[in-house]
Design a protein around this motif. Structure first.
Motif, PDB file in Angstrom:
ATOM      1  N   UNK A  73       0.800  -1.220   0.000  1.00  0.00           N
ATOM      2  CA  UNK A  73       0.000   0.000   0.000  1.00  0.00           C
ATOM      3  C   UNK A  73       0.834   1.271   0.000  1.00  0.00           C
ATOM      4  N   UNK A  74       2.114   1.168   0.224  1.00  0.00           N
ATOM      5  CA  UNK A  74       2.887   2.409   0.434  1.00  0.00           C
ATOM      6  C   UNK A  74       4.198   2.431  -0.342  1.00  0.00           C
ATOM      7  N   UNK A  75       4.154   2.006  -1.593  1.00  0.00           N
ATOM      8  CA  UNK A  75       5.318   2.140  -2.472  1.00  0.00           C
ATOM      9  C   UNK A  75       5.124   3.388  -3.324  1.00  0.00           C
ATOM     10  N   UNK A  76       5.935   4.398  -3.078  1.00  0.00           N
ATOM     11  CA  UNK A  76       5.789   5.679  -3.770  1.00  0.00           C
ATOM     12  C   UNK A  76       6.925   5.968  -4.750  1.00  0.00           C
ATOM     13  N   UNK A  77       7.965   5.135  -4.725  1.00  0.00           N
ATOM     14  CA  UNK A  77       9.123   5.334  -5.593  1.00  0.00           C
ATOM     15  C   UNK A  77       9.605   3.970  -6.080  1.00  0.00           C
ATOM     16  N   UNK A  78      10.396   3.950  -7.153  1.00  0.00           N
ATOM     17  CA  UNK A  78      10.950   2.663  -7.593  1.00  0.00           C
ATOM     18  C   UNK A  78      11.849   2.034  -6.535  1.00  0.00           C
ATOM     19  N   UNK A  79      12.548   2.880  -5.777  1.00  0.00           N
ATOM     20  CA  UNK A  79      13.426   2.343  -4.728  1.00  0.00           C
ATOM     21  C   UNK A  79      12.640   1.580  -3.670  1.00  0.00           C
ATOM     22  N   UNK A  80      11.431   2.055  -3.369  1.00  0.00           N
ATOM     23  CA  UNK A  80      10.593   1.344  -2.403  1.00  0.00           C
ATOM     24  C   UNK A  80      10.331  -0.090  -2.855  1.00  0.00           C
ATOM     25  N   UNK A  81      10.013  -0.243  -4.130  1.00  0.00           N
ATOM     26  CA  UNK A  81       9.725  -1.581  -4.668  1.00  0.00           C
ATOM     27  C   UNK A  81      10.992  -2.430  -4.702  1.00  0.00           C
ATOM     28  N   UNK A  82      12.054  -1.866  -5.222  1.00  0.00           N
ATOM     29  CA  UNK A  82      13.308  -2.620  -5.374  1.00  0.00           C
ATOM     30  C   UNK A  82      13.858  -3.065  -4.031  1.00  0.00           C
ATOM     31  N   UNK A  83      13.828  -2.174  -3.049  1.00  0.00           N
ATOM     32  CA  UNK A  83      14.377  -2.517  -1.732  1.00  0.00           C
ATOM     33  C   UNK A  83      13.546  -3.597  -1.063  1.00  0.00           C
ATOM     34  N   UNK A  84      12.242  -3.506  -1.181  1.00  0.00           N
ATOM     35  CA  UNK A  84      11.378  -4.508  -0.554  1.00  0.00           C
ATOM     36  C   UNK A  84      11.566  -5.880  -1.202  1.00  0.00           C
ATOM     37  N   UNK A  85      11.346  -5.961  -2.514  1.00  0.00           N
ATOM     38  CA  UNK A  85      11.389  -7.265  -3.176  1.00  0.00           C
ATOM     39  C   UNK A  85      12.795  -7.858  -3.183  1.00  0.00           C
ATOM     40  N   UNK A  86      13.794  -6.988  -3.171  1.00  0.00           N
ATOM     41  CA  UNK A  86      15.169  -7.484  -3.186  1.00  0.00           C
ATOM     42  C   UNK A  86      15.655  -8.002  -1.851  1.00  0.00           C
ATOM     43  N   UNK A  87      14.902  -7.729  -0.781  1.00  0.00           N
ATOM     44  CA  UNK A  87      15.376  -8.114   0.554  1.00  0.00           C
ATOM     45  C   UNK A  87      14.401  -8.998   1.329  1.00  0.00           C
ATOM     46  N   UNK A  88      13.264  -9.316   0.747  1.00  0.00           N
ATOM     47  CA  UNK A  88      12.356 -10.256   1.389  1.00  0.00           C
ATOM     48  C   UNK A  88      12.983 -11.649   1.372  1.00  0.00           C
ATOM     49  N   UNK A  89      13.011 -12.294   2.514  1.00  0.00           N
ATOM     50  CA  UNK A  89      13.488 -13.666   2.559  1.00  0.00           C
ATOM     51  C   UNK A  89      12.357 -14.612   2.166  1.00  0.00           C
ATOM     52  N   UNK A  90      12.705 -15.765   1.685  1.00  0.00           N
ATOM     53  CA  UNK A  90      11.684 -16.718   1.282  1.00  0.00           C
ATOM     54  C   UNK A  90      11.185 -16.430  -0.120  1.00  0.00           C
ATOM     55  N   UNK A  91       9.971 -16.849  -0.413  1.00  0.00           N
ATOM     56  CA  UNK A  91       9.417 -16.720  -1.761  1.00  0.00           C
ATOM     57  C   UNK A  91       8.115 -15.937  -1.736  1.00  0.00           C
ATOM     58  N   UNK A  92       7.837 -15.269  -2.848  1.00  0.00           N
ATOM     59  CA  UNK A  92       6.591 -14.521  -3.030  1.00  0.00           C
ATOM     60  C   UNK A  92       5.934 -15.028  -4.301  1.00  0.00           C
ATOM     61  N   UNK A  93       4.679 -15.460  -4.203  1.00  0.00           N
ATOM     62  CA  UNK A  93       3.966 -15.945  -5.383  1.00  0.00           C
ATOM     63  C   UNK A  93       3.329 -14.804  -6.166  1.00  0.00           C
ATOM     64  N   UNK A  94       2.811 -13.790  -5.448  1.00  0.00           N
ATOM     65  CA  UNK A  94       2.006 -12.750  -6.099  1.00  0.00           C
ATOM     66  C   UNK A  94       2.250 -11.416  -5.404  1.00  0.00           C
ATOM     67  N   UNK A  95       2.649 -10.420  -6.160  1.00  0.00           N
ATOM     68  CA  UNK A  95       2.864  -9.075  -5.629  1.00  0.00           C
ATOM     69  C   UNK A  95       1.784  -8.163  -6.191  1.00  0.00           C
ATOM     70  N   UNK A  96       1.040  -7.516  -5.284  1.00  0.00           N
ATOM     71  CA  UNK A  96      -0.022  -6.590  -5.687  1.00  0.00           C
ATOM     72  C   UNK A  96       0.400  -5.180  -5.283  1.00  0.00           C
ATOM     73  N   UNK A  97       0.639  -4.355  -6.272  1.00  0.00           N
ATOM     74  CA  UNK A  97       1.070  -2.977  -6.038  1.00  0.00           C
ATOM     75  C   UNK A  97      -0.143  -2.058  -6.093  1.00  0.00           C
ATOM     76  N   UNK A  98      -0.396  -1.344  -5.002  1.00  0.00           N
ATOM     77  CA  UNK A  98      -1.485  -0.375  -4.983  1.00  0.00           C
ATOM     78  C   UNK A  98      -0.945   0.943  -5.527  1.00  0.00           C
ATOM     79  N   UNK A  99      -1.339   1.257  -6.740  1.00  0.00           N
ATOM     80  CA  UNK A  99      -0.885   2.468  -7.414  1.00  0.00           C
ATOM     81  C   UNK A  99      -1.996   3.513  -7.321  1.00  0.00           C
ATOM     82  N   UNK A 100      -2.283   4.234  -8.383  1.00  0.00           N
ATOM     83  CA  UNK A 100      -3.262   5.318  -8.360  1.00  0.00           C
ATOM     84  C   UNK A 100      -3.634   5.703  -9.787  1.00  0.00           C
ATOM     85  N   UNK A 101      -4.836   6.210  -9.987  1.00  0.00           N
ATOM     86  CA  UNK A 101      -5.211   6.733 -11.297  1.00  0.00           C
ATOM     87  C   UNK A 101      -4.480   8.032 -11.623  1.00  0.00           C
TER      88      UNK A 101
END
Length: 314
Positions: A73-101
């Motif tokens: 719900x709170x990714x406002x920059x590309x760095x937010x996404x990269x830092x999160x997904x690049x440092x999560x341990x384990x596996x992620x099946x589905x990433x849902x990004x809440x963006x905006x119109x």
């Protein structure tokens, strides 16, 4: 089998409502990661405290394992996404990004659907919010790159104007404050602007419906009710809800601008988005605006009564 979901954010507004609605699902294993400034302390929710901008805190605070979905719900920059997904341990099946119109360029025609051109840069005319929409565009681009690199299914959700419980933005509260204080509600003298909204509970249900559904993988969706609303329509809805005549003061766009009256929506342009793509997919029917607004008003009045009690106790 439980659906293991990690919510990034989750303490405020749409994130909190999503958590509360997901808890009603019999198969939800909910985890929330945020800075802990507003702890949920809700039974059935596991809270992990850390700063998403600090890689070490992501690795240390969020447990290893298999995540069926990460709802961000709170990714406002590309760095937010990269830092999160690049440092999560384990596996992620589905990433849902809440963006905006807000990611779309100023449209030539309405309603705006998911194929509309997106921003190519910041919007200086928006002042302090100049970089918001473009930042979300870049976050979407980063999500596509990172999810492709990591083999994660991606869904991008772009809500229109959100309203409802826990709303901290001065949107519907503009009308509620004036109604409560018995002040005239200032609105434009002509109905030059139309909007469509998404009730925060409807948004939560649409997000939950997306989780793990292969039909939404690789897709972007607007979240928007087809019901068109104007300033006058909001006043009409308030009259219907309260059973009373609502006093208004209609002013020209120029006079509203001159007086710097902080109306919550544009007064001389329309914001209308096409949410039919996801509605058709799930056969989803939106809550009528006057019902969502009624629930938002009930919540607002409850908070005001609570604040009054606290004030008297002090």
């Amino acid at each position: 089998m439980a659906i293991r979901v990690l919510v990034i954010g989750g303490s405020y507004f749409s994130g909190r409502v999503f958590v509360e609605e997901a808890l009603k699902m019999p198969d939800a294993d909910l985890h929330v990661f945020n800075r802990g400034n507003l702890p949920l302390r809700i039974e059935g929710v596991t809270e992990h405290v850390g700063d998403r901008e600090r890689p070490g805190q992501i690795r240390d605070a969020i447990p290893d394992g298999e995540w069926d979905a990460v709802v961000d719900f709170c990714a406002y920059t590309p760095e937010h996404v990269e830092t999160l997904l690049g440092n999560l341990r384990g596996s992620v099946a589905h990433y849902l990004l809440i963006s905006t119109t807000t990611v779309y360029r100023k449209p030539l025609g309405l309603p705006v659907d998911e194929s509309a051109p997106m921003l190519a840069g910041p919007q200086p005319e928006l002042g302090e919010y100049a970089g918001y929409g473009y930042g979300k565009c870049l976050a979407e681009q980063a999500a596509r790159r990172e999810c492709k690199r990591l083999g994660i299914a991606l869904t991008v959700l772009r809500p229109a104007i959100i309203y409802g419980y826990y709303n901290y933005a001065p949107r519907e509260t503009y009308f509620f404050d004036r109604l409560r204080n018995r002040d005239p509600i200032v609105i434009p003298e002509t109905e030059a602007s139309l909007f469509n909204f998404i009730w925060v509970v409807d948004m939560a249900h649409l997000i939950w419906a997306c989780i793990g559904d292969p039909r939404v993988f690789g897709e972007a969706f607007n979240l928007a009710s087809p019901e068109l609303v104007s300033y006058g329509r909001i006043v009409e809805a308030l009259g219907r809800i309260t059973g009373k005549d609502v006093t208004t003061q209609r002013l020209s766009v120029g006079e509203i601008t001159r007086r710097k009256i902080p109306l919550p929506f544009p007064i001389d342009e329309s914001l209308v988005y096409d949410g039919a793509k996801i509605d058709r997919l799930f056969g989803f029917e939106h809550t009528p605006f006057h019902i969502g607004l009624r629930e938002a008003l009930k919540y607002y009045l409850m908070i005001k009564r609570r604040e009054a009690v606290v004030g008297e106790a002090q």
